[in-house]
Design an enzyme around this catalytic site. Structure first.
Site, PDB file in Angstrom:
ATOM      1  N   HIS A   1      -4.316  -7.819 -16.850  1.00 10.00           N
ATOM      2  CA  HIS A   1      -3.724  -6.826 -15.945  1.00 10.00           C
ATOM      3  C   HIS A   1      -2.368  -7.276 -15.398  1.00 10.00           C
ATOM      4  CE1 HIS A   1      -3.301  -3.927 -12.641  1.00 10.00           C
ATOM      5  NE2 HIS A   1      -2.999  -4.970 -11.886  1.00 10.00           N
TER       6      HIS A   1
ATOM      7  N   HIS B   1       3.041  -6.973 -15.402  1.00 10.85           N
ATOM      8  CA  HIS B   1       1.763  -6.376 -15.779  1.00 10.85           C
ATOM      9  C   HIS B   1       1.849  -5.835 -17.204  1.00 10.85           C
ATOM     10  CE1 HIS B   1       2.112  -6.276 -11.404  1.00 10.85           C
ATOM     11  NE2 HIS B   1       0.779  -6.321 -11.355  1.00 10.85           N
TER      12      HIS B   1
ATOM     13  N   HIS C   1      -4.948  10.007  20.799  1.00 13.28           N
ATOM     14  CA  HIS C   1      -3.847  10.888  20.412  1.00 13.28           C
ATOM     15  C   HIS C   1      -2.501  10.467  21.009  1.00 13.28           C
ATOM     16  CE1 HIS C   1      -7.117  13.323  19.006  1.00 13.28           C
ATOM     17  NE2 HIS C   1      -6.365  14.381  18.760  1.00 13.28           N
TER      18      HIS C   1
ATOM     19  N   GLU D   1      -2.223  14.636   6.298  1.00 18.19           N
ATOM     20  CA  GLU D   1      -0.935  14.075   6.729  1.00 18.19           C
ATOM     21  C   GLU D   1      -0.289  13.185   5.673  1.00 18.19           C
ATOM     22  OE1 GLU D   1      -3.334  14.859  10.473  1.00 18.19           O
ATOM     23  OE2 GLU D   1      -3.730  13.868   8.538  1.00 18.19           O
TER      24      GLU D   1
END
Length: 705
Positions: free
Chosen positions: A261, A26, A476, A414
């Site tokens: 890119h 890149h 869960h 999280e």
């Protein structure tokens, strides 16, 4: 042409040369961002290339890791142990210049980046560690023992990733004033212009997070870049975001387009770039002597800064000897020389049994560990009470005005929690833990994988680990998560059965600094297991109990081996007791030999010598595993894995769910008898099963680094 301009253009071309030679990489972002890194490395940052681990260095994180040719160029010019020949080996097998930065390979690389957003989030952890350690170790007259900044270069992609939103929000809340982010605002993503998908006002978003925000209209205005960074350093109460307008692939015929890119410029375009920038179009990997001399000064400046700090630290050690020794131990990542910290943890055999959820045992062990190891820091994703991670020695959590606290309130973040933990570890001086429900480690897996790849010994405390959590239901209940985690390289996955094994899991985690650990813990109570042993936990699997019909049973191998983990190990014991009682009641003179094995960590068991593994799972013995989870990873050990196959959980009281999925004792006992019968040959009275350990063993490919 000024020396600064020559330096910037040399960096641009070096980066493009690397990509061109590799025919991969890149070049665009390095060519656009070269002015930023030139100012940072040559003027702003304090670092010592000959000692990349100097404790008080400024940290630099390339969050948009795909532009790593830029970082390698800077490390080479600045005097790190990275030669021109190393740059020529960009993206080649075994080189020091891999396709994305890896902290375990390249000197001067702080963290492994590539998955976008991880680096910026790691940097939040680094700045958090700096602020915490400064509050602990800096004393009047010695305010610069811990006194450095964390600088980040990131792109549009990093800011689109959700993990950076989580981490940036927390950084603003905590007032991490020594975190400075330079945002490469080049308006380009792989698909094209950012107007396709990213039109928000980044500055306003970061102002809402509580950051100090600036804009530089042209990256080539080096004075404006300098002034913005100086203003960011002067702002000590808020993290800083500097939005810098760049042109991707600056100087190329493809400049400003997504075409530059992720592909080499091509020979013709690269030669034109070199000519435009005043360099020899026929030479590759050229560094003009003036640039080399300028960066030699950077090397000397860094060595002088480290030497000056060493003098201050020596004086600090004379006045604060214990603190200085503790600082050095922690920055080296060493545990206390004595093993007393292990003995002080609850879970020793002499303590006997205690019926409780393993998450409760974990809370006891964690708190005892925190008393012995002051480097232990961490927190929970808004589940401290459920995860049992509150530290009694730290009743008040870390806040911007309470930086000495070792407990972090991560909020419901999280993914950022795990990525920040990686940054805490990378900074050094702390040993991080973090916690949530096992199912929600799924939110964090991108960062957990980076922990494993980067050899970072993060402690992941994951509770509510099965259908046993009950009424919250399948959203869960992590029926597949253990299989998923066990598939990851360099990750210990523990599922302890009682307090003793929970202690063992923590001890292993602390002693294995370069391997992250997941400790999977129950919501529901589980009894003490006779024969459990914290020391044997380090073996990964071991025999806990056996039942034989007589001392001279004459059997060559156990009739059945039952193996379990966590809350299901107690079920394995109860099944064995039932089988044995039923056999004894027959009183027909036949022999039986039953064994129960605990398997708290498959990865550690797999690392044991083959003779030990045969001693646990003898040849000829059928093996039945019992775990309230998926069964895929059990097939290497168990002829008959009993678990939850291709289904999600249910919402109901835990005992009802266990019965529904067949974990009642009547059904488990019937299934065990079925296994014995299946492997008992016609006319025989004792089963014989092929050993699952008897398989071809292919040689392991040795790591290149």
């Amino acid at each position: 042409m000024s020396l600064d301009t020559t330096c910037v253009n040399t960096i641009r071309v070096l980066s493009a040369d690397m990509v061109e030679k590799a025919n991969s990489g890149h070049p665009g972002a390095p060519m656009g961002c070269a002015p930023i890194t030139h100012v940072l490395f040559s003027e702003v940052m304090n670092f010592s290339p000959k000692n990349p681990n100097w404790a008080n260095r400024d940290r630099f994180v390339l969050s948009n890791g795909h532009s790593c040719a830029l970082l390698y160029a800077m490390l080479h010019l600045s005097g790190y142990d990275l030669s021109i020949e190393d740059l020529k080996q960009f993206r080649q097998l075994g080189s020091l210049t891999p396709g994305h930065p890896e902290n375990v390979i390249t000197p001067g690389v702080e963290v492994s980046t590539g998955p976008l957003g991880q680096g910026l989030s790691n940097a939040v952890g680094m700045a958090l560690a700096e602020k915490h350690l400064a509050a602990i170790f800096n004393k009047p007259g010695f305010e610069n023992i811990v006194d450095h900044h964390t600088f980040v270069l990131c792109g549009d992609g990093c800011l689109q990733e959700g993990v950076t939103s989580e981490a940036s929000s927390l950084a603003g809340h905590l007032g991490l004033g020594k975190l400075i982010v330079c945002y490469d605002d080049n308006h380009i993503t792989i698909d094209g212009d950012t107007k396709l998908s990213f039109t928000e006002d980044v500055n306003k978003r970061y102002e809402a997070y509580g950051w100090h925000v600036q804009t530089v209209a042209d990256v080539n205005d080096l004075q404006a870049v300098r002034e913005a960074i100086a203003a960011a350093k002067a702002e000590t109460g808020r993290p800083s975001m500097i939005k810098i307008r760049t042109v991707i692939g600056e100087g190329s015929s493809k400049a400003g387009s997504h075409g530059v890119h992720g592909a080499p410029l091509g020979t013709t375009d690269l030669k034109a770039v070199k000519t435009k920038f005043g360099l020899d179009p026929e030479q590759s990997f050229q560094v003009p002597e003036a640039v080399r001399e300028a960066y030699t000064g950077v090397l000397a400046k860094g060595a002088a800064a480290e030497a000056e700090w060493n003098i201050v630290f020596a004086a600090y050690a004379e006045k604060h000897a214990e603190l200085a020794a503790e600082f050095e131990r922690r920055m080296k990542g060493e545990l206390p020389a004595d093993e007393n910290w292990v003995d002080r943890l609850p879970g020793n055999p002499a303590e006997g049994g205690k019926i409780a959820a393993t998450r409760a045992h974990s809370g006891e062990v964690l708190n005892a560990l925190a008393e012995s190891l002051p480097e232990l820091v961490g927190g929970s994703a808004d589940l401290a009470g459920s995860n049992c991670t509150n530290l009694k020695c730290q009743p008040d959590g870390f806040q911007k005005d309470n930086a000495a606290s070792r407990y972090f309130h991560y909020g419901v973040r999280e993914h950022a929690m795990a990525a920040i933990s990686n940054g805490l570890f990378a900074h050094g001086g702390v040993r991080p833990f973090c916690a949530t429900f096992l199912n929600f480690i799924g939110y964090a897996l991108g960062a957990v994988r980076v922990s494993a790849l980067s050899n970072m010994g993060i402690l992941y405390i994951m509770t509510h680990d099965s259908i046993g959590l009950g009424e919250d239901g399948p959203t869960h209940q992590p029926v597949e998560m253990l299989d998923s985690l066990r598939a990851m390289p360099n990750l210990f996955v523990f599922r302890p059965a009682d307090r003793s094994e929970t202690k063992g899991a923590y001890v292993v985690s602390m002693k294995h600094r370069h391997t992250p650990t997941v400790i999977s813990l129950s919501r529901q109570n589980t009894p003490y297991i006779k024969g459990s042993c914290y020391k044997k936990t380090a073996l990964g699997g071991y025999t806990t109990q056996e039942w034989t019909s007589s001392a001279e049973h004459g059997l060559a191998h156990p009739t059945l081996v039952l193996v379990g983990t966590g809350t299901e190990l107690a079920l394995a014991v109860q099944v064995a007791e039932r089988l044995f009682a039923a056999h004894q009641a027959k009183n027909d003179g036949s022999a039986i030999w039953l064994r129960v094995v605990s398997m708290p960590c498959m990865e550690l068991f797999e690392a044991q010598p083959i003779d030990y593994r045969y001693s646990v799972f003898p040849k000829g013995s059928p093996v039945m595993s019992i775990e309230a989870s998926g069964t895929d990873t059990w097939r290497r050990y168990a002829h008959a894995p009993f678990g939850i196959v291709n289904q999600f959980g249910l919402s109901a009281p835990a005992e009802k769910i266990y019965e529904h999925f067949g974990f009642g004792l009547d059904n488990l006992t019937a299934r065990a008898n079925q296994v014995i019968a299946f492997y008992t040959p016609a006319g025989a009275v004792h089963p014989v099963a092929p050993s699952l350990l008897d398989v071809p063993i292919f040689p392991t490919i040795a790591p290149l680094h």
